[in-house]
Write a protein that holds these residues in place. Structure first.
Motif, PDB file in Angstrom:
ATOM      1  N   SER A  80       0.860  -1.176   0.000  1.00  0.00           N
ATOM      2  CA  SER A  80       0.000   0.000   0.000  1.00  0.00           C
ATOM      3  C   SER A  80       0.902   1.234   0.000  1.00  0.00           C
ATOM      4  CB  SER A  80      -0.892  -0.011   1.257  1.00  0.00           C
ATOM      5  OG  SER A  80      -1.311   1.304   1.548  1.00  0.00           O
TER       6      SER A  80
ATOM      7  N   TRP B 180      -4.275  10.396   9.461  1.00  0.00           N
ATOM      8  CA  TRP B 180      -4.286  11.316   8.320  1.00  0.00           C
ATOM      9  C   TRP B 180      -3.328  12.488   8.483  1.00  0.00           C
ATOM     10  CZ3 TRP B 180      -6.759  10.968   3.669  1.00  0.00           C
ATOM     11  CH2 TRP B 180      -7.552   9.831   3.528  1.00  0.00           C
TER      12      TRP B 180
ATOM     13  N   HIS C 248       0.256   4.736  -0.049  1.00  0.00           N
ATOM     14  CA  HIS C 248      -0.799   5.733   0.094  1.00  0.00           C
ATOM     15  C   HIS C 248      -2.104   5.221  -0.525  1.00  0.00           C
ATOM     16  CE1 HIS C 248       1.817   9.441   1.034  1.00  0.00           C
ATOM     17  NE2 HIS C 248       2.576   8.375   1.151  1.00  0.00           N
TER      18      HIS C 248
ATOM     19  N   THR D  60       7.372   5.714   7.676  1.00  0.00           N
ATOM     20  CA  THR D  60       7.387   4.351   8.229  1.00  0.00           C
ATOM     21  C   THR D  60       7.016   3.337   7.155  1.00  0.00           C
ATOM     22  OG1 THR D  60       6.626   5.211  10.362  1.00  0.00           O
ATOM     23  CG2 THR D  60       6.316   2.852  10.000  1.00  0.00           C
TER      24      THR D  60
ATOM     25  N   HIS E 113      11.585   2.861  10.120  1.00  0.00           N
ATOM     26  CA  HIS E 113      11.022   4.207  10.282  1.00  0.00           C
ATOM     27  C   HIS E 113      12.162   5.169  10.601  1.00  0.00           C
ATOM     28  CE1 HIS E 113      10.073   3.604  14.893  1.00  0.00           C
ATOM     29  NE2 HIS E 113      11.237   3.126  14.556  1.00  0.00           N
TER      30      HIS E 113
ATOM     31  N   MET F  75       1.071  -4.747   7.768  1.00  0.00           N
ATOM     32  CA  MET F  75      -0.254  -4.252   8.145  1.00  0.00           C
ATOM     33  C   MET F  75      -1.026  -5.272   8.972  1.00  0.00           C
ATOM     34  SD  MET F  75      -1.145  -2.679   4.424  1.00  0.00           S
ATOM     35  CE  MET F  75      -2.664  -1.810   4.700  1.00  0.00           C
TER      36      MET F  75
ATOM     37  N   GLU G  84      10.192   8.319   2.499  1.00  0.00           N
ATOM     38  CA  GLU G  84       9.501   7.048   2.211  1.00  0.00           C
ATOM     39  C   GLU G  84      10.249   6.277   1.125  1.00  0.00           C
ATOM     40  OE1 GLU G  84       5.516   7.857   0.902  1.00  0.00           O
ATOM     41  OE2 GLU G  84       4.748   8.090   2.938  1.00  0.00           O
TER      42      GLU G  84
ATOM     43  N   ASN H  43       5.727   6.139  12.831  1.00  0.00           N
ATOM     44  CA  ASN H  43       4.942   5.312  13.758  1.00  0.00           C
ATOM     45  C   ASN H  43       5.787   4.872  14.943  1.00  0.00           C
ATOM     46  OD1 ASN H  43       2.952   5.571  11.941  1.00  0.00           O
ATOM     47  ND2 ASN H  43       2.672   3.409  11.504  1.00  0.00           N
TER      48      ASN H  43
ATOM     49  N   HIS I 172       3.859   4.604   5.006  1.00  0.00           N
ATOM     50  CA  HIS I 172       3.038   5.623   5.681  1.00  0.00           C
ATOM     51  C   HIS I 172       3.805   6.938   5.846  1.00  0.00           C
ATOM     52  CE1 HIS I 172       0.329   7.483   8.467  1.00  0.00           C
ATOM     53  NE2 HIS I 172       1.225   7.498   9.433  1.00  0.00           N
TER      54      HIS I 172
ATOM     55  N   ARG J 260       0.280   8.241  13.592  1.00  0.00           N
ATOM     56  CA  ARG J 260      -0.614   7.402  12.781  1.00  0.00           C
ATOM     57  C   ARG J 260      -1.770   8.254  12.235  1.00  0.00           C
ATOM     58  NH1 ARG J 260      -2.453   3.198  16.834  1.00  0.00           N
ATOM     59  NH2 ARG J 260      -3.670   2.401  15.086  1.00  0.00           N
TER      60      ARG J 260
ATOM     61  N   ASN K 276       2.558  -1.458   4.349  1.00  0.00           N
ATOM     62  CA  ASN K 276       2.088  -0.081   4.155  1.00  0.00           C
ATOM     63  C   ASN K 276       3.263   0.889   4.224  1.00  0.00           C
ATOM     64  OD1 ASN K 276       0.268   2.091   3.957  1.00  0.00           O
ATOM     65  ND2 ASN K 276       0.066   2.245   6.182  1.00  0.00           N
TER      66      ASN K 276
ATOM     67  N   ASP L  37      -2.850   2.169  10.078  1.00  0.00           N
ATOM     68  CA  ASP L  37      -1.410   2.479  10.184  1.00  0.00           C
ATOM     69  C   ASP L  37      -0.784   1.768  11.377  1.00  0.00           C
ATOM     70  OD1 ASP L  37      -1.682   4.189   7.995  1.00  0.00           O
ATOM     71  OD2 ASP L  37      -2.243   5.865   9.267  1.00  0.00           O
TER      72      ASP L  37
END
Ligand code: 0FX
Length: 242
Positions: free
Chosen positions: A72, A103, A74, A119, A135, A123, A157, A97, A93, A101, A91, A128
């Motif tokens: 994933s 939005w 985004h 991070t 991370h 999942m 990322e 994290n 993110h 976590r 994920n 998240d």
């Protein structure tokens, strides 16, 4: 090995696709798909007019049959338990994290003065959440607006994904889990931040932090209502004296 990359973010889709092309691992069969939720990715030539839509809550059985790894990047959907428990799902993110976590992590990192970063994690069914593969933080300055930090996080990322690429594909990484569940912010929390109460008593620091957290390129975020009930948008311009 069959890999599915689910992304609803054009910028990061382009970057992860380039990275897979550069690494050129011949044994990989990679599909790129996106969510039914309308986002800028619909207009991208790789997706426009093609049926590359995945609804994870509806299609999870098909995904279990067809993929060995789901990434994933985004992806705006919350993966169901059946999916995350049936196939390895990872994920990427845009937050550090477990601290950031949910939005728009950089927005809340400015407001609450926390660390911020990116991070990569396995999942589970929570948002998240799950064992952390990697991370790292990025710097955050008092003169940053949301977009400045966001761009740093998105580059981080990719840097992390590049660094852990082989171990992610080969499933040879070591994960870390944290007791601390961190904070989860939702879209609603962001919407609540946007309305400014003109008579609220706050410090300049709080005002500047609120406005820079809500200044992100052309987005119209912060606003107040004037005497006639008209909505007035506000953003801030911060410039460091060189
Ligand atoms: O793709 P993304 O950068 O990330 C969001 C979530 O923050 C993330 O936790 C989740 N994993 C992912 C699937 O969705 O979101 P975006 O492209 O919608 O927005 C990027 C940034 O733009 C956001 O961090 C803040 C800013 N923004 C966005 C919108 C829609 C605004 O300032 N105002 C807005 O109305």
């Amino acid at each position: 090995m069959r890999v599915l990359v689910l992304s609803d973010n054009v910028q990061q889709y382009i970057r992860i696709k380039k990275l897979f092309q550069e690494r050129d691992r011949k044994e990989l069969k990679i599909d790129y798909k996106h969510s039914p939720i309308r986002s800028s990715i619909w207009e991208h030539e790789d997706f426009n007019g093609k049926n590359l839509v995945i609804n994870v809550k509806r299609d999870w059985r098909e995904l279990l049959l067809n993929y060995d790894l789901i990434i994933s990047m985004h992806c705006m959907q919350l993966f169901p338990k059946e999916l995350v428990e049936g196939v390895r799902c990872i994920n990427i993110h845009p937050g550090y994290n477990p601290v950031n976590r949910g939005w728009y992590p950089q927005v809340f990192a400015i407001i609450h003065d926390t660390i911020i970063g990116a991070t990569i994690h396995e999942m589970d069914e929570k948002l998240d959440h799950g064992p952390i593969i990697a991370h790292e933080t990025v710097p955050k300055y008092l003169y940053d607006t949301s977009i400045d930090i966001y761009n740093r996080v998105l580059s981080k990322e990719i840097e992390l994904f590049e660094k852990y690429f082989d171990s992610i594909i080969d499933n040879t990484y070591i994960t870390n889990s944290f007791e601390n569940q961190g904070k989860v912010y939702l879209k609603r929390d962001f919407i609540d931040l946007c309305e400014l109460e003109l008579d609220e008593k706050v410090t300049y620091r709080e005002v500047i932090n609120r406005l820079r957290a809500l200044t992100h390129g052309d987005y119209k975020n912060a606003y107040f209502f004037d005497e006639e009930g008209r909505k007035v948008y506000v953003s801030v311009n911060l410039e460091l004296d060189e």
